[in-house]
Design a protein around this motif. Structure first.
Motif, mmCIF file in Angstrom:
data_model
loop_
_atom_site.group_PDB
_atom_site.id
_atom_site.type_symbol
_atom_site.label_atom_id
_atom_site.label_comp_id
_atom_site.label_asym_id
_atom_site.label_seq_id
_atom_site.Cartn_x
_atom_site.Cartn_y
_atom_site.Cartn_z
ATOM 1 N N SER A 211 -0.413 9.435 5.017
ATOM 2 C CA SER A 211 -0.165 8.033 5.342
ATOM 3 C C SER A 211 -1.318 7.435 6.136
ATOM 4 C CB SER A 211 1.120 7.906 6.151
ATOM 5 O OG SER A 211 0.904 8.333 7.497
ATOM 6 N N ASP A 212 -1.296 6.118 6.244
ATOM 7 C CA ASP A 212 -2.135 5.439 7.216
ATOM 8 C C ASP A 212 -1.582 5.712 8.613
ATOM 9 O OD1 ASP A 212 -2.562 2.460 5.156
ATOM 10 O OD2 ASP A 212 -3.747 4.300 5.277
ATOM 11 N N SER B 253 0.835 -1.196 0.000
ATOM 12 C CA SER B 253 0.000 0.000 0.000
ATOM 13 C C SER B 253 0.870 1.246 0.000
ATOM 14 C CB SER B 253 -0.916 -0.012 1.226
ATOM 15 O OG SER B 253 -1.587 1.216 1.336
ATOM 16 N N ASP B 254 0.469 2.234 -0.825
ATOM 17 C CA ASP B 254 1.223 3.468 -0.939
ATOM 18 C C ASP B 254 1.121 4.327 0.306
ATOM 19 O OD1 ASP B 254 1.347 6.236 -3.232
ATOM 20 O OD2 ASP B 254 2.950 4.888 -2.623
ATOM 21 N N SER B 255 0.183 4.014 1.184
ATOM 22 C CA SER B 255 -0.022 4.834 2.375
ATOM 23 C C SER B 255 0.427 4.132 3.662
ATOM 24 C CB SER B 255 -1.507 5.211 2.506
ATOM 25 O OG SER B 255 -2.311 4.062 2.544
ATOM 26 N N ARG B 256 0.910 2.900 3.559
ATOM 27 C CA ARG B 256 1.312 2.150 4.747
ATOM 28 C C ARG B 256 2.665 2.633 5.255
ATOM 29 N NH1 ARG B 256 2.683 -3.981 3.990
ATOM 30 N NH2 ARG B 256 4.796 -3.146 3.766
#
Length: 326
Positions: free
Chosen positions: A28-29, A2-5
C-alpha cells in the motif's frame, strides 16, 4: 481510485484492492494513524499473508509503536465473506514483526480493514509505554493549574456561591458569573428572567446531579477525561440547549473518535438530532464508503422504526450517491 491508497477514519484504516490474483504481491501507500506512517502489504504463497508495519524512519526507530489492533479481510462480492484476525498487541518495528496468514481463496477485488484499538509509544531506554491518544494528562502551566485549583474549590466548597441549580434529583450550588460568561442562555436566565433572577434559582430537571456536575466542571475548567466520556451524551444535550459552542464541538469530536460498528447508528441519530454535520458525515463514511453497513444490517430494522423520516431520506440519498455502479 488508486489500488494502493489506504483510506482512514477515526482509528480505522481500509485498503481496497481492485484486482488481486492467485500469485500476487501488493504494497500500500503510506497512511497515518497516531504519530506514525504505516504500510500494509499482501502476498499469496499457499496462504494469504497480510503484513502491517510502520514506515522506517526516526520516529519509529526511537519510539517504536506498541499496536493493539484487529485485521479483517473480505471479498467485495455480493456474498461479502469475511476473515477476522484475533486481537493483536505487538511492538512493530519492521516488515517481519507481524504477518497474518489467512487460509482463504479470495481473489479479485478484496478489502482489508485494520482497526487500531490502541497505539502506545515504546521508549528506547525502557519504561512504560504511553498511549498517543488522549489521556487525562495535565498540560496546563503552573499559573493555569493554580487558577483551576481555585475554581475547583469555588465549585466544590460553594465559596460565595450565589446560585442554586435544581436538577432531577438534587440541588447544586454555583456562581452566576461563571455560568453567564460561558452561556448566553444562562446569562439571560440569571439576569433577565424575573423569577429566576429574584430567587437566584434555575431549574435543570432534565439532567441528573452527576451529569449536571460534569457540566459545571466543564464550565469551571476542571472536568476530567473520565467524567467527560461518561457523561458526554448528556453534556451534548446541555451544550445544545444552553448554546455552549465549545462543549458541543468537544462532544462531537469525541463521538467521532471512538466511532465503531456497535455505536454508529446511535451516533448517526445524535448527529441528526443536534445537527452535528461532521459526525453525520463520519457516520455516513463509516457505513457506506468503508462498507460497515454490512456489520449493522441486523440493527437497521429497529433503527428505521424510530429514525426521523428526513434522516431516512438523507440516508437513501447517501446510498444513491456512494453506491454507484463500478
Amino acid at each position: 481510485m488508486s489500488d494502493s491508497r489506504v483510506d482512514t477514519i477515526a482509528r480505522l484504516a481500509q485498503w481496497k484492492i481492485d484486482n488481486f490474483g492467485p500469485c500476487s504481491y501488493k504494497k500500500s501507500d503510506p497512511f497515518k494513524v497516531g504519530i506514525w506512517n504505516w504500510y500494509l502489504s499482501i502476498e499469496r504463497n499457499r496462504y494469504l499473508y497480510i503484513h502491517l508495519f510502520p514506515e522506517p524512519c526516526r520516529v519509529s526507530k526511537e519510539n517504536p509503536p506498541v499496536a493493539k489492533f484487529i485485521l479483517r479481510v473480505s471479498n467485495a462480492s455480493s456474498s461479502r465473506k469475511f476473515s477476522v484476525s484475533p486481537v493483536q498487541e505487538k511492538v512493530l518495528r519492521t516488515y517481519d514483526d507481524f504477518a497474518w496468514a489467512v487460509d482463504t481463496t479470495f481473489v479479485g477485488r478484496i478489502i482489508i480493514d485494520v482497526e487500531f484499538l490502541d497505539l502506545k509509544m515504546s521508549p528506547l531506554n525502557g519504561g512504560e509505554a504511553s498511549s498517543v491518544w488522549p489521556c487525562d494528562g495535565k498540560l496546563q502551566s503552573i499559573a493555569e493549574q493554580s487558577t483551576l485549583g481555585c475554581l475547583s474549590r469555588m465549585l466544590d466548597e460553594a465559596i460565595h456561591a450565589d446560585l442554586t441549580i435544581i436538577t432531577a434529583d438534587g440541588n447544586l450550588r454555583a456562581h452566576k458569573a461563571i455560568l453567564s460568561a460561558n452561556s448566553p442562555v444562562f446569562h439571560s436566565m440569571c439576569h433577565h428572567d424575573p423569577d429566576e433572577k429574584e430567587s437566584s434559582t434555575i431549574h435543570i430537571k432534565d439532567m441528573s446531579p452527576e451529569s449536571c456536575m460534569a457540566l459545571l466542571s466543564y464550565l469551571y475548567g476542571t472536568i476530567k477525561l473520565e467524567g467527560f466520556w461518561k457523561h458526554r451524551l448528556a453534556l451534548l444535550g446541555a451544550a445544545n440547549k444552553y448554546d455552549i459552542g465549545s462543549l458541543k464541538d468537544a462532544c462531537e469530536e469525541s463521538l467521532i473518535e471512538d466511532l465503531n460498528s456497535g455505536n454508529v447508528l446511535e451516533r448517526l441519530n445524535e448527529a441528526w438530532l443536534y445537527q452535528l454535520q461532521k459526525l453525520k458525515k463520519a457516520c455516513f463514511t463509516f457505513l457506506f464508503e468503508f462498507g460497515k453497513i454490512y456489520d449493522v444490517r441486523d440493527d437497521m430494522n429497529s433503527f428505521f422504526q424510530h429514525a426521523d423520516r428526513e434522516l431516512m431520506l438523507e440516508i437513501f440519498q447517501e446510498v444513491l450517491t456512494i453506491w454507484k455502479p463500478i
